[in-house]
Design a protein around this motif. Sequence first.
Motif, PDB file in Angstrom:
ATOM      1  N   ASN A 197       0.801  -1.227   0.000  1.00 49.10           N
ATOM      2  CA  ASN A 197       0.000   0.000   0.000  1.00 49.10           C
ATOM      3  C   ASN A 197       0.835   1.279   0.000  1.00 49.10           C
ATOM      4  N   THR A 198       2.130   1.152  -0.081  1.00 48.87           N
ATOM      5  CA  THR A 198       2.983   2.332  -0.203  1.00 48.87           C
ATOM      6  C   THR A 198       2.686   3.055  -1.509  1.00 48.87           C
ATOM      7  N   VAL A 199       2.757   4.384  -1.512  1.00 50.18           N
ATOM      8  CA  VAL A 199       2.637   5.144  -2.749  1.00 50.18           C
ATOM      9  C   VAL A 199       4.013   5.208  -3.406  1.00 50.18           C
ATOM     10  N   TYR A 200       4.069   4.781  -4.653  1.00 52.24           N
ATOM     11  CA  TYR A 200       5.323   4.866  -5.422  1.00 52.24           C
ATOM     12  C   TYR A 200       5.166   5.963  -6.466  1.00 52.24           C
ATOM     13  N   PHE A 201       6.020   6.973  -6.362  1.00 49.56           N
ATOM     14  CA  PHE A 201       5.984   8.047  -7.352  1.00 49.56           C
ATOM     15  C   PHE A 201       7.202   7.919  -8.252  1.00 49.56           C
ATOM     16  N   LEU A 202       6.957   7.872  -9.565  1.00 50.77           N
ATOM     17  CA  LEU A 202       8.017   7.685 -10.545  1.00 50.77           C
ATOM     18  C   LEU A 202       8.494   9.039 -11.049  1.00 50.77           C
ATOM     19  N   GLY A 203       9.722   9.391 -10.703  1.00 46.35           N
ATOM     20  CA  GLY A 203      10.274  10.664 -11.136  1.00 46.35           C
ATOM     21  C   GLY A 203      10.529  10.691 -12.631  1.00 46.35           C
ATOM     22  N   GLN A 204      10.624  11.880 -13.188  1.00 46.34           N
ATOM     23  CA  GLN A 204      10.954  12.070 -14.605  1.00 46.34           C
ATOM     24  C   GLN A 204      11.938  13.230 -14.740  1.00 46.34           C
ATOM     25  N   PRO A 205      12.801  13.190 -15.732  1.00 43.94           N
ATOM     26  CA  PRO A 205      13.807  14.254 -15.913  1.00 43.94           C
ATOM     27  C   PRO A 205      13.230  15.465 -16.647  1.00 43.94           C
ATOM     28  N   LEU A 206      12.162  16.021 -16.121  1.00 45.58           N
ATOM     29  CA  LEU A 206      11.425  17.060 -16.848  1.00 45.58           C
ATOM     30  C   LEU A 206      12.184  18.382 -16.909  1.00 45.58           C
ATOM     31  N   SER A 207      12.985  18.675 -15.899  1.00 39.68           N
ATOM     32  CA  SER A 207      13.799  19.891 -15.980  1.00 39.68           C
ATOM     33  C   SER A 207      15.036  19.657 -16.835  1.00 39.68           C
ATOM     34  N   GLU A 208      15.561  18.429 -16.794  1.00 40.05           N
ATOM     35  CA  GLU A 208      16.742  18.101 -17.604  1.00 40.05           C
ATOM     36  C   GLU A 208      16.445  18.181 -19.095  1.00 40.05           C
ATOM     37  N   ILE A 209      15.237  17.818 -19.496  1.00 44.67           N
ATOM     38  CA  ILE A 209      14.877  17.868 -20.917  1.00 44.67           C
ATOM     39  C   ILE A 209      14.070  19.122 -21.245  1.00 44.67           C
ATOM     40  N   HIS A 210      14.049  20.059 -20.311  1.00 46.83           N
ATOM     41  CA  HIS A 210      13.497  21.406 -20.526  1.00 46.83           C
ATOM     42  C   HIS A 210      11.994  21.416 -20.832  1.00 46.83           C
ATOM     43  N   VAL A 211      11.275  20.530 -20.148  1.00 40.19           N
ATOM     44  CA  VAL A 211       9.818  20.601 -20.218  1.00 40.19           C
ATOM     45  C   VAL A 211       9.314  21.682 -19.265  1.00 40.19           C
ATOM     46  N   ILE A 212       9.826  21.659 -18.038  1.00 47.54           N
ATOM     47  CA  ILE A 212       9.497  22.675 -17.044  1.00 47.54           C
ATOM     48  C   ILE A 212      10.773  23.085 -16.319  1.00 47.54           C
ATOM     49  N   GLN A 222       6.308  18.825  -4.177  1.00 46.88           N
ATOM     50  CA  GLN A 222       5.774  19.198  -2.867  1.00 46.88           C
ATOM     51  C   GLN A 222       4.241  19.120  -2.862  1.00 46.88           C
ATOM     52  N   ALA A 223       3.616  19.567  -3.940  1.00 44.02           N
ATOM     53  CA  ALA A 223       2.152  19.503  -4.038  1.00 44.02           C
ATOM     54  C   ALA A 223       1.671  18.054  -4.058  1.00 44.02           C
ATOM     55  N   ILE A 224       2.405  17.195  -4.735  1.00 39.34           N
ATOM     56  CA  ILE A 224       2.035  15.775  -4.809  1.00 39.34           C
ATOM     57  C   ILE A 224       2.214  15.114  -3.441  1.00 39.34           C
ATOM     58  N   ARG A 225       3.252  15.512  -2.712  1.00 48.05           N
ATOM     59  CA  ARG A 225       3.435  15.017  -1.338  1.00 48.05           C
ATOM     60  C   ARG A 225       2.199  15.342  -0.501  1.00 48.05           C
ATOM     61  N   ASN A 226       1.706  16.559  -0.628  1.00 51.85           N
ATOM     62  CA  ASN A 226       0.546  16.986   0.155  1.00 51.85           C
ATOM     63  C   ASN A 226      -0.739  16.290  -0.293  1.00 51.85           C
ATOM     64  N   TYR A 227      -0.772  15.864  -1.563  1.00 52.52           N
ATOM     65  CA  TYR A 227      -1.967  15.199  -2.108  1.00 52.52           C
ATOM     66  C   TYR A 227      -2.202  13.846  -1.431  1.00 52.52           C
ATOM     67  N   TYR A 228      -1.104  13.116  -1.217  1.00 49.95           N
ATOM     68  CA  TYR A 228      -1.223  11.789  -0.609  1.00 49.95           C
ATOM     69  C   TYR A 228      -1.193  11.903   0.919  1.00 49.95           C
ATOM     70  N   ASP A 229      -1.864  10.987   1.580  1.00 52.35           N
ATOM     71  CA  ASP A 229      -1.894  10.999   3.040  1.00 52.35           C
ATOM     72  C   ASP A 229      -1.208   9.767   3.622  1.00 52.35           C
ATOM     73  N   THR A 230      -0.247   9.230   2.889  1.00 57.15           N
ATOM     74  CA  THR A 230       0.461   8.042   3.346  1.00 57.15           C
ATOM     75  C   THR A 230       1.917   8.120   2.892  1.00 57.15           C
ATOM     76  N   LYS A 231       2.682   7.115   3.217  1.00 56.59           N
ATOM     77  CA  LYS A 231       4.101   7.096   2.880  1.00 56.59           C
ATOM     78  C   LYS A 231       4.313   7.096   1.370  1.00 56.59           C
ATOM     79  N   ILE A 232       5.270   7.921   0.918  1.00 56.05           N
ATOM     80  CA  ILE A 232       5.587   8.012  -0.511  1.00 56.05           C
ATOM     81  C   ILE A 232       7.041   7.613  -0.722  1.00 56.05           C
ATOM     82  N   VAL A 233       7.261   6.761  -1.701  1.00 57.47           N
ATOM     83  CA  VAL A 233       8.609   6.418  -2.138  1.00 57.47           C
ATOM     84  C   VAL A 233       8.822   7.039  -3.513  1.00 57.47           C
TER      85      VAL A 233
END
Length: 335
Positions: A197-212, A222-233
Motif C-alpha cells: 500500500n505504499t505510494v510509489y511516485f516515478l520521477g521524470q527528468p522534466l527539468s533536464e529535458i526542458h519541459v518545465i 511538494q504539491a504531490i506530497r501533500n496530495y497523498y496521506d500516506t508514505k511516498i517512495v
Amino acid sequence: MKYNLFLITSPLQLINAIEAKAHFKLTLNILVVIFTEHESKNKNQISRLINEDEWDKVIRFDQRLKNSKTTFLRQIKLVRLLQKESYNMLFCGDFSSINKMIIANVQKKKVYLMDDGAVTINRYLNELGVRYSDQKIPLKKKVRQWRFNLFGLKTIPTDTINMFTSYELTPHGNEEIVRNELKYFKETFLAQAMIDNTVYFLGQPLSEIHVIKRETYLEYIQAIRNYYDTKIVYIPHRAEHVIDDIIAMEDERFKVVYTDLPIELEFIMTNRYPMQIGSFFSSALFTLNIIYPEATIIAFEIEHDKMITPRPAIDNVYNYMAKSTSIKKVPLGSL
C-alpha cells in the motif's frame, strides 16, 4: 531454417521482446542489443535482463563511439552480418537510422513495432501515418544516407509496419495490430505477489529535458506530497542526474529509493503488488496499468503555462490516458 530477429535499445523494449517471443511462441530467436545512450545505467539494466540461454544468439552493438567514420563502417558490418540469415518475423522498438537500415536490407516476412513507452503513441499518430518514401528528409540526412547507398545498402524500408502494442490503436491501412497484454509476465510472476500500500511516485527528468523549470518541478513534487496521506517512495528516473534537492525533502513519510531495474521488473522481482502509483506522464504508467489492474494509478497533469515551450506530444499522452486507460488524471493546477 529461418530465425526471428529482435532489435532493442532500452530495457522496456527488451521486456516487450521477451513478451513477443512468448506471445507468438517463437523459436530460433536472435537478439540485437544496440547501445545508444551515453550513460551506464541503461546498459546495466539491459544486461541484467538478458538471459543468454533464452536466445539462440545475442549480438551487442555499441553505437556510442565518438568516431563517426568508425561507427559508419561498423554499422555496415552489422547489416552485412544480419543479411546472412533470413527471418520470419522482425521486431524493433523504434525507428532509429540503424534499425531502418536493417529492416530495409534483410529478408523477412513480417515487421512489428514494439512499444517504446508513451512515445509509441506519438510515433503511431505522426510517423506511421506517412510512408517513409513520402517523408521529407533534410539534406544533411540525405548525404548520410547516400554514403550507405554507395555500399549497396538501402536506408528507407518499404515494409508494412505491424504493431505489437499495449495501446489501443486504430490501423492506418492494412497493418496488423496485435495487443500486448503482458500475459507472460503476469502469469509467470504475479501468483506470489504481496499487496503493497505504499505510494510509489516515478520521477521524470522534466527539468533536464526542458519541459518545465527546476523550481516548478520541485513545487509539483511538494504539491504531490501533500496530495497523498500516506508514505511516498520517490523513484528517480535513470536520466535524473542531480536530485539533491529531492533528497532534501526526505522525512518519515517521503523517501527516495533508487532501483537498478526497470520499475516494472523491480515490483515483479520483489513479489510486490503496488496498490498506489503516481507520476507525470511516465511510460511506465501504461505498463503498470496492465500488469497491476487493481492498482490506483495517477498521472499528474502539468499546467500548460508552466511548460517552457508547448508540447503537443505530451497532450497526446494525457489525452490517450483519459480516453483509453483506467489511469486517473489529476491536474496539478487543482492541487
